[in-house]
Motif scaffolding. Structure first.
Motif, short mmCIF file in Angstrom:
data_model
loop_
_atom_site.label_atom_id
_atom_site.label_comp_id
_atom_site.label_asym_id
_atom_site.label_seq_id
_atom_site.Cartn_x
_atom_site.Cartn_y
_atom_site.Cartn_z
N SER A 30 14.04 -0.19 55.37
CA SER A 30 13.62 -1.42 54.70
C SER A 30 13.92 -1.38 53.21
O SER A 30 14.27 -2.41 52.62
CB SER A 30 12.11 -1.63 54.90
N GLN A 33 18.20 -1.12 52.85
CA GLN A 33 19.04 -2.25 53.27
C GLN A 33 19.11 -3.35 52.22
O GLN A 33 20.12 -4.02 52.11
CB GLN A 33 18.59 -2.80 54.63
N ALA A 34 18.06 -3.54 51.45
CA ALA A 34 18.10 -4.57 50.41
C ALA A 34 18.64 -4.03 49.09
O ALA A 34 19.21 -4.78 48.31
CB ALA A 34 16.71 -5.14 50.20
N PHE A 37 22.92 -3.61 49.43
CA PHE A 37 23.55 -4.51 50.38
C PHE A 37 25.04 -4.61 50.12
O PHE A 37 25.43 -4.69 48.97
CB PHE A 37 22.89 -5.91 50.26
N PRO A 38 25.90 -4.59 51.06
CA PRO A 38 25.82 -4.47 52.50
C PRO A 38 25.90 -3.04 53.02
O PRO A 38 25.63 -2.78 54.18
CB PRO A 38 27.01 -5.27 53.00
N LEU A 41 22.58 -1.81 54.32
CA LEU A 41 22.25 -2.36 55.62
C LEU A 41 22.91 -1.56 56.73
O LEU A 41 22.28 -1.21 57.73
CB LEU A 41 22.68 -3.83 55.70
N ALA A 44 21.15 1.81 56.98
CA ALA A 44 19.84 1.67 57.63
C ALA A 44 19.98 1.50 59.13
O ALA A 44 19.22 2.09 59.91
CB ALA A 44 19.07 0.50 57.02
N LEU A 45 20.95 0.69 59.57
CA LEU A 45 21.16 0.50 61.01
C LEU A 45 21.70 1.77 61.67
O LEU A 45 21.31 2.09 62.80
CB LEU A 45 22.11 -0.67 61.25
N GLY A 95 20.18 -10.31 55.23
CA GLY A 95 20.15 -8.87 55.43
C GLY A 95 18.91 -8.39 56.16
O GLY A 95 18.99 -7.52 57.04
N GLU A 96 17.78 -8.97 55.83
CA GLU A 96 16.53 -8.58 56.48
C GLU A 96 16.54 -8.96 57.96
O GLU A 96 16.07 -8.21 58.80
CB GLU A 96 15.33 -9.23 55.79
N PHE A 99 18.87 -6.63 59.81
CA PHE A 99 18.23 -5.32 59.97
C PHE A 99 17.19 -5.37 61.09
O PHE A 99 17.16 -4.48 61.94
CB PHE A 99 17.58 -4.88 58.66
#
Length: 121
Positions: A30, A33-34, A37-38, A41, A44-45, A95-96, A99
């Motif tokens: 969380s 990812q912000a 960005f990108p 993201l 995080a994934l 983006g959120e 995610f």
């Protein structure tokens, strides 16, 4: 050693560890990812996918993925609520949503994988 080789107590300990690991990866994802960005993201994934796949390999069943996924989802939901003062971790962009939905999709993919053959079998 897979999940089928473990005793009942050890299996539940694994599930508890995976739950906490899911919370940690969800919280870190969380934030990352912000912030970046990108690339953040994607990072995080990938981290979420690694935890879900690792949970599947470590326990040998879908319950391991469910434990890690539950911890991940609880962390994401709690962080998205914000505070009464109006402060929130998620700003409300694309983006959120990627995610959140992408992480859930990766968890479902890992949970529905076919049973993997054991090495040397």
């Amino acid at each position: 050693m897979t999940g089928s080789d473990l005793s009942s107590g050890a299996r539940y300990a694994w599930y508890a560890v995976l739950l906490v690991l899911g919370v940690l990866v969800g919280t870190a994802g969380s934030l990352v990812q912000a912030a970046w960005f990108p690339a953040g993201l994607l990072l995080a994934l990938l981290a979420s996918g690694a935890v879900f796949y690792g949970a599947r390999r470590a326990t040998g069943n879908q319950l391991g993925v469910a434990a890690a996924g539950a911890g991940w989802l609880v962390a994401i939901i709690l962080l998205s609520f914000g505070r009464p003062e109006g402060d929130g971790l998620f700003g409300g962009g694309i983006g959120e949503m990627v995610f959140l939905l992408g992480g859930m999709a990766v968890a479902v993919m890992c949970a529905t994988m076919t049973r993997m053959a054991r090495p040397g079998a």
